[in-house]
Design an enzyme around this catalytic site. Sequence first.
Site, PDB file in Angstrom:
ATOM      1  N   SER A 106       0.823  -1.206   0.000  1.00  0.00           N
ATOM      2  CA  SER A 106       0.000   0.000   0.000  1.00  0.00           C
ATOM      3  C   SER A 106       0.867   1.270   0.000  1.00  0.00           C
ATOM      4  O   SER A 106       1.755   1.413  -0.836  1.00  0.00           O
ATOM      5  CB  SER A 106      -0.947  -0.069   1.203  1.00  0.00           C
ATOM      6  OG  SER A 106      -1.959   0.894   1.114  1.00  0.00           O
ATOM      7  N   ASP A 227      -9.065  -5.744  -4.636  1.00  0.00           N
ATOM      8  CA  ASP A 227      -8.750  -4.581  -3.796  1.00  0.00           C
ATOM      9  C   ASP A 227      -9.736  -3.446  -4.069  1.00  0.00           C
ATOM     10  O   ASP A 227      -9.893  -3.031  -5.218  1.00  0.00           O
ATOM     11  CB  ASP A 227      -7.311  -4.127  -4.103  1.00  0.00           C
ATOM     12  CG  ASP A 227      -6.805  -3.083  -3.116  1.00  0.00           C
ATOM     13  OD1 ASP A 227      -7.638  -2.483  -2.408  1.00  0.00           O
ATOM     14  OD2 ASP A 227      -5.575  -2.878  -3.056  1.00  0.00           O
ATOM     15  N   HIS A 255      -7.462  -5.755  -0.323  1.00  0.00           N
ATOM     16  CA  HIS A 255      -6.297  -4.898  -0.104  1.00  0.00           C
ATOM     17  C   HIS A 255      -5.340  -5.523   0.909  1.00  0.00           C
ATOM     18  O   HIS A 255      -4.120  -5.375   0.791  1.00  0.00           O
ATOM     19  CB  HIS A 255      -6.755  -3.509   0.369  1.00  0.00           C
ATOM     20  CG  HIS A 255      -5.634  -2.519   0.451  1.00  0.00           C
ATOM     21  ND1 HIS A 255      -4.933  -2.100  -0.660  1.00  0.00           N
ATOM     22  CD2 HIS A 255      -5.077  -1.866   1.504  1.00  0.00           C
ATOM     23  CE1 HIS A 255      -4.000  -1.227  -0.283  1.00  0.00           C
ATOM     24  NE2 HIS A 255      -4.063  -1.073   1.018  1.00  0.00           N
TER      25      HIS A 255
END
Length: 277
Positions: A106, A227, A255
């Site tokens: 991320s 995601d 995610h």
Amino acid sequence: MSSENLIFIFIFIILISISSGNCVDRNRKKHYVLVHGACHGAWSWCKLKPRLESEGHKVTVLDLAASGINMKRIADVDTFSQYSEPLLQLMTKIPSNEKVVLVGHSFGGMNIALAMEKFPEKVAVGVFLTAFAPDTEHRPSYVLEQNTSSEDLDNEFAPSGNKTSMLFGPEYLSKKQYQLSPVEDLELAKTLVRPSSLFIEDLSKQKNFSKHGYGSVPRAYIVCTEDLAIPLEYQLWMIQNAGINDVLKIKGADHAAMFSKPRELFNSLQKIATKYD
Ligand SMILES: *[C@@H]1O[C@H](CO)[C@@H](O)[C@H](O)[C@H]1NC(C)=O
Ligand SMILES: *[C@@H]1O[C@H](CO)[C@@H](O)[C@H](O)[C@H]1NC(C)=O
Ligand SMILES: CC(=O)N[C@H]1CO[C@H](CO)[C@@H](O)[C@@H]1O
């Protein structure tokens, strides 16, 4: 068969097993450094770390500034560089003849990019796990400015020093980041997230990532198809924008792939790491 022949055969077998053992070790043993995303901490790797270790790899997880159990408060972290300090210090300590497999999840993609910029010779490959992946043509904040999907649901934003702090809310975590992960892992996240920041203004003022630094290190991307925080199209756009050629995909990963698909993530990392020395 004479006892002499038997002894020869015995020695032969021992020699073969010693040499093949060395060979396997040299190819297999890696040092993975795992970097968490915004509001998260070293704890987010609790499922992946023991899996990698059970294969004999060295695994280092760390808390970035004001993350996990790091003692700093986000209000006292002024710049992206200060936020990245624990990772940069770790990279300083890696011996110059050693290379690590650097994994960023991320927002952690930005941290590994900075580490690759500063220590290109110490990184075998930078792995972006459904992460922000900057390029060398635009300012560092460019890939963060494309979409403002974090301004969503119950996420909280507040002025904090000369930047904006951000905290993921429980609804955002459950609907956009952990929607396919076990409920216990979602609960862990709800309990442990801390306010952080994307440092967009600071990153917009910093030097572009360079071709001879960040751009010179091999890069791979692990796509997570389900995601909802960094959606598939956004991931694919960043892969193209950053010119990343080595792309793997985990079907059915949300995610939080390290929680929803730990085994598949482990396999993907092994596949990537064996390609780069
Ligand atoms: C850095 O990126 C900006 C665009 O965001 C570009 O105008 C500039 O030329 C780049 N600087 C260098 C040194 O490449
Ligand atoms: C915030 O403050 C720090 C320390 O004073 C400074 O280095 C940094 O550039 C500032 N960031 C922005 C976005 O103004
Ligand atoms: C780069 C990228 O994925 N941009 C997307 C940002 O969000 C808008 C609207 O949701 C999309 O149309 C863009 O493709």
